[in-house]
Design an enzyme around this catalytic site. Structure first.
Site, mmCIF file in Angstrom:
data_model
loop_
_atom_site.group_PDB
_atom_site.id
_atom_site.type_symbol
_atom_site.label_atom_id
_atom_site.label_comp_id
_atom_site.label_asym_id
_atom_site.label_seq_id
_atom_site.Cartn_x
_atom_site.Cartn_y
_atom_site.Cartn_z
ATOM 1 N N THR A 82 44.739 7.939 -12.248
ATOM 2 C CA THR A 82 44.538 6.788 -11.361
ATOM 3 C C THR A 82 45.502 5.658 -11.688
ATOM 4 O O THR A 82 46.076 5.034 -10.785
ATOM 5 C CB THR A 82 43.096 6.259 -11.473
ATOM 6 O OG1 THR A 82 42.182 7.252 -11.012
ATOM 7 C CG2 THR A 82 42.903 5.004 -10.626
ATOM 8 N N HIS A 261 45.231 11.612 -6.571
ATOM 9 C CA HIS A 261 45.756 12.809 -7.249
ATOM 10 C C HIS A 261 44.849 13.986 -6.947
ATOM 11 O O HIS A 261 43.811 13.827 -6.314
ATOM 12 C CB HIS A 261 45.886 12.600 -8.765
ATOM 13 C CG HIS A 261 44.638 12.024 -9.397
ATOM 14 N ND1 HIS A 261 43.496 12.756 -9.591
ATOM 15 C CD2 HIS A 261 44.363 10.765 -9.825
ATOM 16 C CE1 HIS A 261 42.578 11.991 -10.132
ATOM 17 N NE2 HIS A 261 43.066 10.771 -10.275
HETATM 18 C C1 GP9 Z 1 38.262 4.950 -13.733
HETATM 19 C C2 GP9 Z 1 38.637 5.611 -12.468
HETATM 20 C C3 GP9 Z 1 39.062 7.056 -12.688
HETATM 21 O O1 GP9 Z 1 38.087 3.578 -13.666
HETATM 22 O O2 GP9 Z 1 39.543 4.850 -11.766
HETATM 23 O O3 GP9 Z 1 40.311 7.204 -13.243
HETATM 24 P P1 GP9 Z 1 40.982 8.665 -13.413
HETATM 25 O O4 GP9 Z 1 40.181 9.418 -14.434
HETATM 26 O O5 GP9 Z 1 40.988 9.351 -12.090
HETATM 27 O O6 GP9 Z 1 42.364 8.376 -13.904
HETATM 28 MN MN MN Z 2 41.791 9.029 -10.198
#
Ligand code: GP9
Ligand code: MN
Length: 433
Positions: A82, A261
């Site tokens: 993310t 993703h």
């Molecule tokens: C956590 C959320 C998920 O705050 O945005 O992040 P990811 O695990 O998909 O990188």
């Molecule tokens: Mn994510």
């Protein structure tokens, strides 16, 4: 040092795509939403289970006559997941080859990010996320990026235990309902980034989520609930759009919707084969599987499916084009998806790539149109040359982006009409309402 920027600027300027006069500035002054669909892949669009659409609301939005939808748009994240997606969307800079750029450099670096650029043009800027502010170092990074507001967990009155026990934070529907109260109060025009979380590995469900949609039956435990949480996210999205319409924001906003993703990793090949109704999954299929949605909705846009090849690194120049923000001397590594003159090369963080003719995935080459494998050794001279030139572009793009991030080189760069963000002017005090 400033000298290190020289070859980087040379590369950027020789690859910069000119804006499209058809689009430049047509949405100037409108509010902007960037709606983040967690772990959401393009294959879910129009996908059915037992004859039922997984994502009816997103499908409707995708096919709307005022939505420009991209069907060859790829995620380009690395380990930062993310946070890499956020780096790319707000800065047109890549995440790093390992770790998270937001965690390692978000606090200390100088940026010339979307929120800061728009803020200096009179926009109010805000990020919304239903989890703790420290996740991915957002609380510090967003100050460096110039977000006026960061509404994280403690701002939401309904972030109670019972709404917080599935997935990675608040359940999307409750989060969006709470967030909309703040959105309604934002001075306009605003730039609002809305990050959902429920559709996140391991795709946990509760009764409300699982009763609304059937799981798939591949037998792979995590994979099979993916469509259920995706369906839940879709309902939450549908409710949010309905609220935007009711509040009047729908028509005076440009709404960007994107998937950050993949949701199902390469390690689940057998299940992926079943989902895609294929006997065997090749690296070609796995490359296609990296596609995520990218849609732009505005009431004055003529919609349709755009087949141009691009990815998350390309979003910021695209957004600034539509808003009519002069962007010809920026340090950004993507190129405007609306430009007719862009090079259609999608770089993956590991050096693989996708182009309209050739795909490189896990080091193997494929014909993008036919899906047939290409052996580099026995390929034609012109094919070898194409692959080599593409690889050079990919390697340079990643290398130069890394140099900007790891060397904090934007501190030496003056963007026209842009003032350096003063981090200490920002604080995101958590209040409970
Ligand atoms: C956590 C959320 C998920 O705050 O945005 O992040 P990811 O695990 O998909 O990188
Ligand atoms: Mn994510």
């Amino acid at each position: 040092s400033a000298a290190e920027l020289k070859p980087i600027l040379k590369w950027i300027n020789s690859n910069r795509a000119p804006v499209n006069v058809k689009y430049y500035g047509v949405d100037k002054g409108k509010n902007v939403f960037v709606f983040h669909l967690e772990s959401f892949q393009q294959f879910l669009i129009d996908y059915k289970v037992d004859g039922k659409e997984v994502t009816p609301n997103l499908n409707k939005f995708y096919h709307d006559s005022h939505t420009l939808s991209f069907d060859n748009f790829y995620n380009q994240v690395g380990q930062g997941k993310t946070s890499d997606a956020e780096m790319m969307l707000d800065n047109s800079l890549f995440g790093l080859s390992s770790g998270s750029a937001m965690v390692e450099y978000g606090t200390s670096n100088t940026f010339q990010s979307a929120p800061a650029i728009l803020n200096q043009l009179g926009y109010t800027t805000a990020a919304f996320h239903g989890d703790v502010p420290s996740f991915w170092n957002r609380d510090n990074t967003y100050k460096s990026w110039g977000y006026d507001y960061f509404f994280s967990k403690n701002f939401y009155s309904n972030a109670s235990k019972s709404t917080y026990n599935v997935g990675y934070g608040m359940l999307d529907k409750i989060f969006l309902k709470d967030a909309s109260k703040y959105i309604a109060e934002l001075p306009q025009p605003f730039y609002a980034k809305v990050i959902t979380v429920t559709n996140h590995y391991p795709y946990e469900t509760n009764k409300e989520i699982s009763s609304q949609f059937p799981a798939t039956t591949t037998g792979d435990k995590t994979v099979d609930h993916y469509v259920q949480t995706a369906h839940y996210l879709d309902s939450a999205f549908g409710e949010f759009i309905a609220w935007l319409k009711a509040s009047g924001l729908y028509d005076n906003s440009v709404i960007y919707v994107y998937g950050d993703h993949y949701g199902i990793s390469e390690n689940h090949e057998a299940a992926i084969a079943q989902l895609l109704k294929k006997k065997k999954i090749t690296n070609y299929d796995l490359a296609q599987f990296q596609k995520v949605p990218f849609m732009i909705h505005a009431s004055n846009l003529k919609g349709g499916i755009d087949h141009t090849y691009g990815g998350e690194i390309d979003v910021l120049p695209t957004l600034l084009d539509l808003l009519g923000v002069q962007n010809t001397n920026s340090v950004q590594f993507g190129s405007d998806l609306l430009s007719n003159k862009r090079r259609q090369i999608v770089s993956f963080r590991n050096g693989d790539f996708v182009t309209p003719t050739v795909i490189k995935m896990n080091g193997t080459y494929w014909n993008t149109q036919t899906g047939k494998s290409i052996k580099y050794k026995t390929a034609s001279k012109s094919m070898k040359k194409f692959i080599d030139k593409t690889q050079e572009y990919v390697d340079d793009q990643l290398k130069y982006s890394d140099e900007v991030v790891t060397g904090d080189l934007l501190r030496f760069y003056h963007r026209t009409n842009f003032k350096t963000v003063i981090k200490k002017n920002y604080s995101y005090t958590t209040s409970s309402t």
